[in-house]
Scaffold this motif. Sequence first.
Motif, PDB file in Angstrom:
ATOM      1  N   ILE A 191      46.394  44.213  30.659  1.00 24.45           N
ATOM      2  CA  ILE A 191      45.141  44.046  31.451  1.00 24.45           C
ATOM      3  C   ILE A 191      44.894  42.184  31.467  1.00 24.45           C
ATOM      4  O   ILE A 191      45.892  41.318  32.559  1.00 24.45           O
ATOM      5  CB  ILE A 191      44.016  45.189  32.119  1.00 24.45           C
ATOM      6  CG1 ILE A 191      44.126  46.232  31.892  1.00 24.45           C
ATOM      7  CG2 ILE A 191      43.178  43.790  33.363  1.00 24.45           C
ATOM      8  CD1 ILE A 191      42.798  47.355  32.672  1.00 24.45           C
ATOM      9  N   ALA A 192      44.547  42.217  30.415  1.00 25.56           N
ATOM     10  CA  ALA A 192      44.464  40.505  29.748  1.00 25.56           C
ATOM     11  C   ALA A 192      45.831  40.131  30.041  1.00 25.56           C
ATOM     12  O   ALA A 192      45.132  38.618  30.676  1.00 25.56           O
ATOM     13  CB  ALA A 192      43.708  40.376  28.544  1.00 25.56           C
ATOM     14  N   VAL A 193      46.662  40.198  29.328  1.00 25.50           N
ATOM     15  CA  VAL A 193      48.178  39.443  29.516  1.00 25.50           C
ATOM     16  C   VAL A 193      48.458  39.311  30.895  1.00 25.50           C
ATOM     17  O   VAL A 193      48.636  38.343  31.419  1.00 25.50           O
ATOM     18  CB  VAL A 193      48.856  40.323  28.861  1.00 25.50           C
ATOM     19  CG1 VAL A 193      49.852  39.741  29.097  1.00 25.50           C
ATOM     20  CG2 VAL A 193      48.827  40.350  27.301  1.00 25.50           C
ATOM     21  N   VAL A 194      48.491  40.581  31.746  1.00 22.02           N
ATOM     22  CA  VAL A 194      48.553  40.048  33.076  1.00 22.02           C
ATOM     23  C   VAL A 194      47.267  39.164  33.390  1.00 22.02           C
ATOM     24  O   VAL A 194      48.518  38.039  34.994  1.00 22.02           O
ATOM     25  CB  VAL A 194      48.378  41.730  33.933  1.00 22.02           C
ATOM     26  CG1 VAL A 194      48.952  41.577  35.394  1.00 22.02           C
ATOM     27  CG2 VAL A 194      49.828  42.532  33.282  1.00 22.02           C
ATOM     28  N   GLN A 195      46.535  39.414  34.043  1.00 23.51           N
ATOM     29  CA  GLN A 195      45.252  38.496  34.349  1.00 23.51           C
ATOM     30  C   GLN A 195      45.560  36.783  33.699  1.00 23.51           C
ATOM     31  O   GLN A 195      45.160  35.797  34.500  1.00 23.51           O
ATOM     32  CB  GLN A 195      44.497  39.092  34.290  1.00 23.51           C
ATOM     33  CG  GLN A 195      43.495  40.775  35.249  1.00 23.51           C
ATOM     34  CD  GLN A 195      42.470  40.632  34.165  1.00 23.51           C
ATOM     35  OE1 GLN A 195      41.105  40.180  34.089  1.00 23.51           O
ATOM     36  NE2 GLN A 195      41.866  41.385  35.168  1.00 23.51           N
TER      37      GLN A 195
END
Length: 332
Positions: A106-110
Motif C-alpha cells: 500500500i505504501a509503494v502504491v501511494q
Amino acid sequence: MTDTATSPPATADRQRTTSRPARPPHRRPTLWQRVKRDKVMLLLTLPGLLYFLLFHYVPVLGFMVAFQDYEPYLGYMHSPWVGLDNFTAVLAAPKFWSALVNTLEIAVVQLVFFFPVPIALALLLNSVLSSRLRRFVQSVVYLPHFIGWVIIVSVFQQILGGAGVVPDLLDSAGLPRYDMMGDPEAFPWLLTLQLVWKDAGWGTIIILAALLSIDRGLYEAAAIDGANRWRRLWHVTLPGIAPVIILLLILNLGMVLSVGFEQILLQRDAVGPDAGEVLDTYVYYHGVRDNQWGTASAVGLIKALVGTALVLGANKLAHIFGHEGVYRSADR
C-alpha cells in the motif's frame, strides 16, 4: 623648511592615533539576553512545543513496554522485564509478516501514485491566469480534507460498492457487476484513490507556497532567451520547488509504515484480514484488543526505527546530490 615645519604635527597625529583605545570585540548575547529579546516569538511557539512534548516525546518513554511483560495494573515500574522476547514473538508470527507485506504494498502504491498528484495540481493551479477561478478551484479541492473518513468511505461505498452507482451502470450496459470495495486485489488502489480525493488539494498548499517564492525575473529571462512554457517549467519551476519536493519525500518515507489506521480499519472486514491487515491494525487487533501490550509496543518500536533509518538514509542521499534535505550535515 616646509617639510620640517609640517612633520611635528603629523607625528603628533600619529601618536594620538596609536594611543587611541581599541574597540572592544563584539560579544555574543547570552542565552538569557536572547530569551528576553525574543520572548514574544518564544511565547508564540510555546503551544506547538507543548504539543510535541506531550504527544510525541513523552510517549516515547512507553516503548519500555516492548521489553516487559506489561500488566496495566502493575504499571511500568513493577511489570517484569523479558528482554527481547516480545520482538522474537513478533518476528516469528506469520500474521506480522503478512501485515508488513500489505503495508509495504500500500505504501509503494501511494508513494508512486499519490505523491506526484499535489505537485501536478499545484502546477495546474499556478498556471491559471484568473485569480477568481484559481481561488474557486482551490476551495473545491481543499474541502474534502475536512471530511472524516467515515463519510468518505460511505460515499465510496455508494459509488463503487456492490449496490453502488458504478455496478448499476455496468449492469445496465450488459457488463458484469464489479464491487471494488470488496475486491482484495484492488484494495491498495482503492485506498490510494480515496487518499487522492481527500488530501490531494490539501497537499498543494506547500507546493503553491514554494511556487510563489520563485523569482519572477527568472521566467522573464528564460522567455527572452526563447524558452517556451515547457522549457520554463523544466528549467525554472521544477528546480525552484525541488528542495521542497525532496523535503516532503523524505518526510513521507519516514511515515511509510503508517498508511492510515482509521481509513483501513473501516474497510478491513470488507476485503478480509489477508489483504486488509496492516501494521497499525495488527497492533490494534493482536496487541491492544488481545491485551498483548508488549508485542504491540515492539511493533511500534520497529516502525519507529525503520522510519528513522529511512529518513536518515534519504537525507544523506539528498546531501550526496547537493540538496539540504531535512537538515544540513555538519560538513556543509
